[in-house]
Motif scaffolding. Structure first.
Motif, PDB file in Angstrom:
ATOM      1  N   CYS A  82       0.994  -0.772  -0.076  1.00 15.53           N
ATOM      2  CA  CYS A  82      -0.235   0.117  -0.204  1.00 15.53           C
ATOM      3  C   CYS A  82       0.943   0.965  -0.220  1.00 15.53           C
ATOM      4  CB  CYS A  82      -0.925  -0.092   1.123  1.00 15.53           C
ATOM      5  SG  CYS A  82      -2.403  -1.115   0.471  1.00 15.53           S
ATOM      6  N   TRP A  85       2.275   1.422  -3.274  1.00 11.53           N
ATOM      7  CA  TRP A  85       0.471   1.813  -4.605  1.00 11.53           C
ATOM      8  C   TRP A  85       0.656   3.716  -3.832  1.00 11.53           C
ATOM      9  CZ3 TRP A  85      -1.343   0.474  -8.508  1.00 11.53           C
ATOM     10  CH2 TRP A  85      -2.484   1.175  -9.162  1.00 11.53           C
ATOM     11  N   MET A  88       2.852   6.146  -5.180  1.00 13.43           N
ATOM     12  CA  MET A  88       3.100   6.998  -7.160  1.00 13.43           C
ATOM     13  C   MET A  88       1.614   7.850  -7.627  1.00 13.43           C
ATOM     14  SD  MET A  88       3.090   2.538  -8.166  1.00 13.43           S
ATOM     15  CE  MET A  88       1.946   2.888  -9.777  1.00 13.43           C
ATOM     16  N   GLU A  89       1.184   8.235  -6.460  1.00  8.63           N
ATOM     17  CA  GLU A  89      -0.257   9.046  -6.466  1.00  8.63           C
ATOM     18  C   GLU A  89       0.123  10.060  -6.218  1.00  8.63           C
ATOM     19  OE1 GLU A  89      -3.120   8.616  -7.756  1.00  8.63           O
ATOM     20  OE2 GLU A  89      -3.561  10.215  -7.513  1.00  8.63           O
ATOM     21  N   SER A  91      -0.919  12.898  -5.012  1.00  8.56           N
ATOM     22  CA  SER A  91      -2.788  13.772  -4.796  1.00  8.56           C
ATOM     23  C   SER A  91      -2.851  13.456  -3.262  1.00  8.56           C
ATOM     24  CB  SER A  91      -3.796  13.225  -5.512  1.00  8.56           C
ATOM     25  OG  SER A  91      -4.359  12.153  -5.656  1.00  8.56           O
ATOM     26  N   TRP A  93      -5.226  11.168  -2.779  1.00  9.52           N
ATOM     27  CA  TRP A  93      -5.713   9.708  -2.552  1.00  9.52           C
ATOM     28  C   TRP A  93      -4.457   8.953  -2.195  1.00  9.52           C
ATOM     29  CZ3 TRP A  93     -10.254   9.612  -2.023  1.00  9.52           C
ATOM     30  CH2 TRP A  93     -11.199  10.516  -2.635  1.00  9.52           C
ATOM     31  N   ALA A  96      -4.798   8.586   1.408  1.00  8.85           N
ATOM     32  CA  ALA A  96      -6.312   7.956   1.716  1.00  8.85           C
ATOM     33  C   ALA A  96      -5.934   6.230   1.718  1.00  8.85           C
ATOM     34  CB  ALA A  96      -7.561   8.641   0.470  1.00  8.85           C
ATOM     35  N   VAL A  97      -4.866   5.907   0.464  1.00  4.00           N
ATOM     36  CA  VAL A  97      -4.801   4.382   0.768  1.00  4.00           C
ATOM     37  C   VAL A  97      -4.105   3.548   1.909  1.00  4.00           C
ATOM     38  CG1 VAL A  97      -3.079   2.901  -0.597  1.00  4.00           C
ATOM     39  CG2 VAL A  97      -4.705   4.307  -2.057  1.00  4.00           C
ATOM     40  N   PHE A 100      -6.990   3.544   4.949  1.00  4.30           N
ATOM     41  CA  PHE A 100      -6.814   2.487   4.831  1.00  4.30           C
ATOM     42  C   PHE A 100      -6.752   1.139   4.686  1.00  4.30           C
ATOM     43  CE2 PHE A 100      -7.572  -1.509   1.606  1.00  4.30           C
ATOM     44  CZ  PHE A 100      -9.013  -1.475   2.652  1.00  4.30           C
TER      45      PHE A 100
END
Lengths: 120, 142
Positions: A82, A85, A88-89, A91, A93, A96-97, A100
């Motif tokens: 996670c 992952w 890599m974003e 923003s 979000w 947010a990953v 979670f």
């Protein structure tokens, strides 16, 4: 499994989740401090994994070994997967990953403890 | 979000990034649970266990569809989210009306109550996101 380690992982994970949720709502991407935090959390999880694996090999473990090992593998792989992952974003979000993942992790730890010490 | 023109590129960015993560975790959870139960207690409730494996497969297909770029992947994601929405609502309703059909719980039982109702919300978030991206792409193309 070491009980205080489980507690520490759960607390650290929830703290991490809270921090990442704040970042999400502040519209911040995932930054290096987040990544360091996930690294520390991962070290704790690996520690628990190693201790448990040693106990398992020593013959001291739950009856449902296959189930336990698959949960343990998931718990150990979840934070890095996670973190990558989410990083890599670029923003809001991304955190947010992580949030979670850090909310799922304590639940998985509870499940691991249940398997390790089944309440009859 | 950058100004990418390749269709499907945006599906895994932004909120889609989180969706892929959630879908992956559920794919793993449902598949592992179903496979384990099938392997150890097939006789008890085969329908429920097969349903868990099926749900896991749908989650996996949705995760891959959301994560990959391209028109075909977008369609795959759309269809799998729709199947999932129908599945969770149907299984939830069947559980209420005819509980004997699924004696053991699955991911979709009780509208996903065992998993914090995330299975109920997830497909609709997925559908919303796919349609949002699709609409943006079309607006850009015109």
């Amino acid at each position: 499994m070491v009980d205080w380690l489980t507690m520490t992982i759960q607390m650290a994970s929830l703290a991490m989740a809270g921090w990442c949720l704040v970042s999400t709502f502040r519209d911040q991407p995932m930054l290096v401090p987040h990544l360091v935090g996930m690294g520390l959390l991962w070290l704790l999880v690996i520690g628990q994994g190693v201790v448990s694996a040693v106990a398992l090999i020593g013959g001291e473990g739950p009856e449902e070994t296959v189930m336990y090992v698959s949960y343990l593998a998931t718990v150990v792989l979840l934070p890095p997967a996670c973190a990558v992952w989410g990083f890599m974003e670029r923003s809001r979000w991304g955190p947010a990953v992580i949030a979670f993942a850090c909310l799922v992790l304590p639940v998985l730890m509870v499940r691991l403890e249940q398997l390790w010490n089944p309440v009859v | 979000m950058s100004d990418t023109t390749a269709p499907g590129r945006a599906l895994r960015t932004g909120p889609g990034r989180l969706l892929v993560a959630v879908y992956s975790v559920f794919a793993l959870a449902a598949t592992a649970r179903g496979t384990y139960q099938l392997a150890t207690r097939f006789d008890e409730a085969p329908a429920a266990y097969l349903l868990s494996v099926f749900a896991g497969a749908v989650y996996l297909v949705a995760a891959v569809g959301l994560a990959r770029a391209g028109r075909a992947s977008r369609r795959v994601a759309l269809v799998s989210c729709a199947v999932e929405a129908v599945g969770v609502v149907t299984v939830g309703a069947v559980g209420l009306l005819a509980p004997s059909l699924f004696p053991d719980d699955t991911v979709w039982s009780g509208f996903g109550a065992g998993y914090g109702y995330i299975p109920l919300v997830l497909p609709f978030l997925g559908l919303w996101w796919i349609l949002t991206v699709h609409r943006k792409d079309r607006a850009r193309a015109v």
